[in-house]
Design a protein around this motif. Structure first.
Motif, PDB file in Angstrom:
ATOM      1  N   GLN A  55       0.851  -1.185   0.000  1.00  0.00           N
ATOM      2  CA  GLN A  55       0.000   0.000   0.000  1.00  0.00           C
ATOM      3  C   GLN A  55       0.890   1.239   0.000  1.00  0.00           C
ATOM      4  O   GLN A  55       1.838   1.319   0.791  1.00  0.00           O
ATOM      5  N   PHE A  56       0.584   2.177  -0.873  1.00  0.00           N
ATOM      6  CA  PHE A  56       1.239   3.473  -0.785  1.00  0.00           C
ATOM      7  C   PHE A  56       0.484   4.308   0.231  1.00  0.00           C
ATOM      8  O   PHE A  56      -0.740   4.396   0.189  1.00  0.00           O
ATOM      9  N   MET A 134      -3.871  -4.707   4.136  1.00  0.00           N
ATOM     10  CA  MET A 134      -3.706  -3.393   4.751  1.00  0.00           C
ATOM     11  C   MET A 134      -4.479  -2.379   3.927  1.00  0.00           C
ATOM     12  O   MET A 134      -4.648  -2.551   2.714  1.00  0.00           O
ATOM     13  N   SER A 135      -4.911  -1.298   4.572  1.00  0.00           N
ATOM     14  CA  SER A 135      -5.508  -0.189   3.824  1.00  0.00           C
ATOM     15  C   SER A 135      -5.433   1.082   4.671  1.00  0.00           C
ATOM     16  O   SER A 135      -5.439   1.026   5.900  1.00  0.00           O
ATOM     17  N   PHE A 136      -5.338   2.202   3.969  1.00  0.00           N
ATOM     18  CA  PHE A 136      -5.366   3.509   4.606  1.00  0.00           C
ATOM     19  C   PHE A 136      -6.777   4.068   4.513  1.00  0.00           C
ATOM     20  O   PHE A 136      -7.410   3.991   3.455  1.00  0.00           O
ATOM     21  N   LEU A 142      -3.524   3.657   9.066  1.00  0.00           N
ATOM     22  CA  LEU A 142      -3.256   2.355   8.465  1.00  0.00           C
ATOM     23  C   LEU A 142      -3.926   1.257   9.288  1.00  0.00           C
ATOM     24  O   LEU A 142      -3.680   1.115  10.483  1.00  0.00           O
ATOM     25  N   TRP A 143      -4.787   0.476   8.614  1.00  0.00           N
ATOM     26  CA  TRP A 143      -5.483  -0.661   9.214  1.00  0.00           C
ATOM     27  C   TRP A 143      -4.917  -1.940   8.626  1.00  0.00           C
ATOM     28  O   TRP A 143      -4.560  -1.981   7.455  1.00  0.00           O
ATOM     29  N   LEU A 157      -5.025  -1.305  14.256  1.00  0.00           N
ATOM     30  CA  LEU A 157      -4.765   0.064  13.823  1.00  0.00           C
ATOM     31  C   LEU A 157      -3.273   0.286  14.062  1.00  0.00           C
ATOM     32  O   LEU A 157      -2.797   0.260  15.194  1.00  0.00           O
ATOM     33  N   ILE A 158      -2.529   0.467  12.978  1.00  0.00           N
ATOM     34  CA  ILE A 158      -1.068   0.457  13.037  1.00  0.00           C
ATOM     35  C   ILE A 158      -0.515   1.837  13.372  1.00  0.00           C
ATOM     36  O   ILE A 158      -0.850   2.829  12.727  1.00  0.00           O
ATOM     37  N   GLU A 159       0.350   1.855  14.361  1.00  0.00           N
ATOM     38  CA  GLU A 159       1.044   3.067  14.779  1.00  0.00           C
ATOM     39  C   GLU A 159       2.540   2.912  14.508  1.00  0.00           C
ATOM     40  O   GLU A 159       3.076   1.796  14.553  1.00  0.00           O
ATOM     41  N   LYS A 160       3.197   4.010  14.278  1.00  0.00           N
ATOM     42  CA  LYS A 160       4.647   4.018  14.075  1.00  0.00           C
ATOM     43  C   LYS A 160       5.343   3.353  15.259  1.00  0.00           C
ATOM     44  O   LYS A 160       5.119   3.743  16.414  1.00  0.00           O
TER      45      LYS A 160
END
Length: 195
Positions: A55-56, A134-136, A142-143, A157-160
């Motif tokens: 995913q970009f 994955m998707s934004f 980012l999920w 829910l993705i965090e840095k």
């Protein structure tokens, strides 16, 4: 024009999953990839859970999911879910518009583990079994959908710099809690669906 593909070659191979850039043409009909233009960017082990979703992000960086590269049993047979010295069981973040010396991409300087000893700088988040989707969303978050082991399927829910637990945990189920990484505390999934 260019396109990015992640694909897996047969069998359990050290470099069996590949992220490549190809050129494509629009001449004479529908778009066609030109196979002889392949430029290999990254490889990681194949053999089971390969991830390989691309995913970009809204930041223009390419996000790449990788799995733990093993079959279901025993869980995390390579013991890589909480090991950050390789590219497995992670979400990677790379810049495909620039290149570091000796690479076909650049590691963004704001990736969370740049400069950490024995940690791959490409890692954005880790602790996944088989992050297949994955998707934004419209807010740029980012999920990620991750395949569980025996009890749970998970949405994160993705965090840095986040740690999502595998294989110390499978959602709320402890698997090998003693293996938990010291890099980041484990974040539970936003949703977990019981088998």
């Amino acid at each position: 024009s260019q396109v990015f593909l992640a694909y897996t070659r047969a069998g359990d191979q050290e470099a069996g999953t590949r992220l490549s850039r190809f050129k494509f043409t629009l001449k004479n009909g529908p778009p066609r990839i030109l196979p002889n233009t392949e430029e290999l960017l990254l490889t990681w082990r194949s053999g089971g859970h390969n991830g390989a979703n691309l995913q970009f992000g809204p930041d223009g960086m390419l996000y790449v999911s990788t799995g733990d590269a093993t079959a279901p049993n025993p869980p995390d047979g390579l013991n890589t879910g909480q090991d950050n010295s390789d590219l497995l069981a992670a979400v990677l973040r790379i810049d495909v518009n620039h290149a570091d010396k000796g690479k076909a991409y650049r590691v963004p300087s704001d990736n969370p583990y740049v400069g950490r000893k024995n940690v791959r700088p490409e890692i954005w988040a880790f602790g996944f079994r088989n992050p297949w989707k994955m998707s934004f969303d419209s807010r740029g978050r980012l999920w990620l959908g991750d395949v569980g082991w025996e009890l749970w399927e998970m949405i994160h829910l993705i965090e840095k710099g986040g740690n999502y637990g595998w294989s110390a945990m499978e959602a709320s189920n402890p698997i090998r809690p003693e293996s938990a990484s010291q890099l980041a505390p484990i974040s539970p999934p936003v949703a977990a669906h019981r088998h």
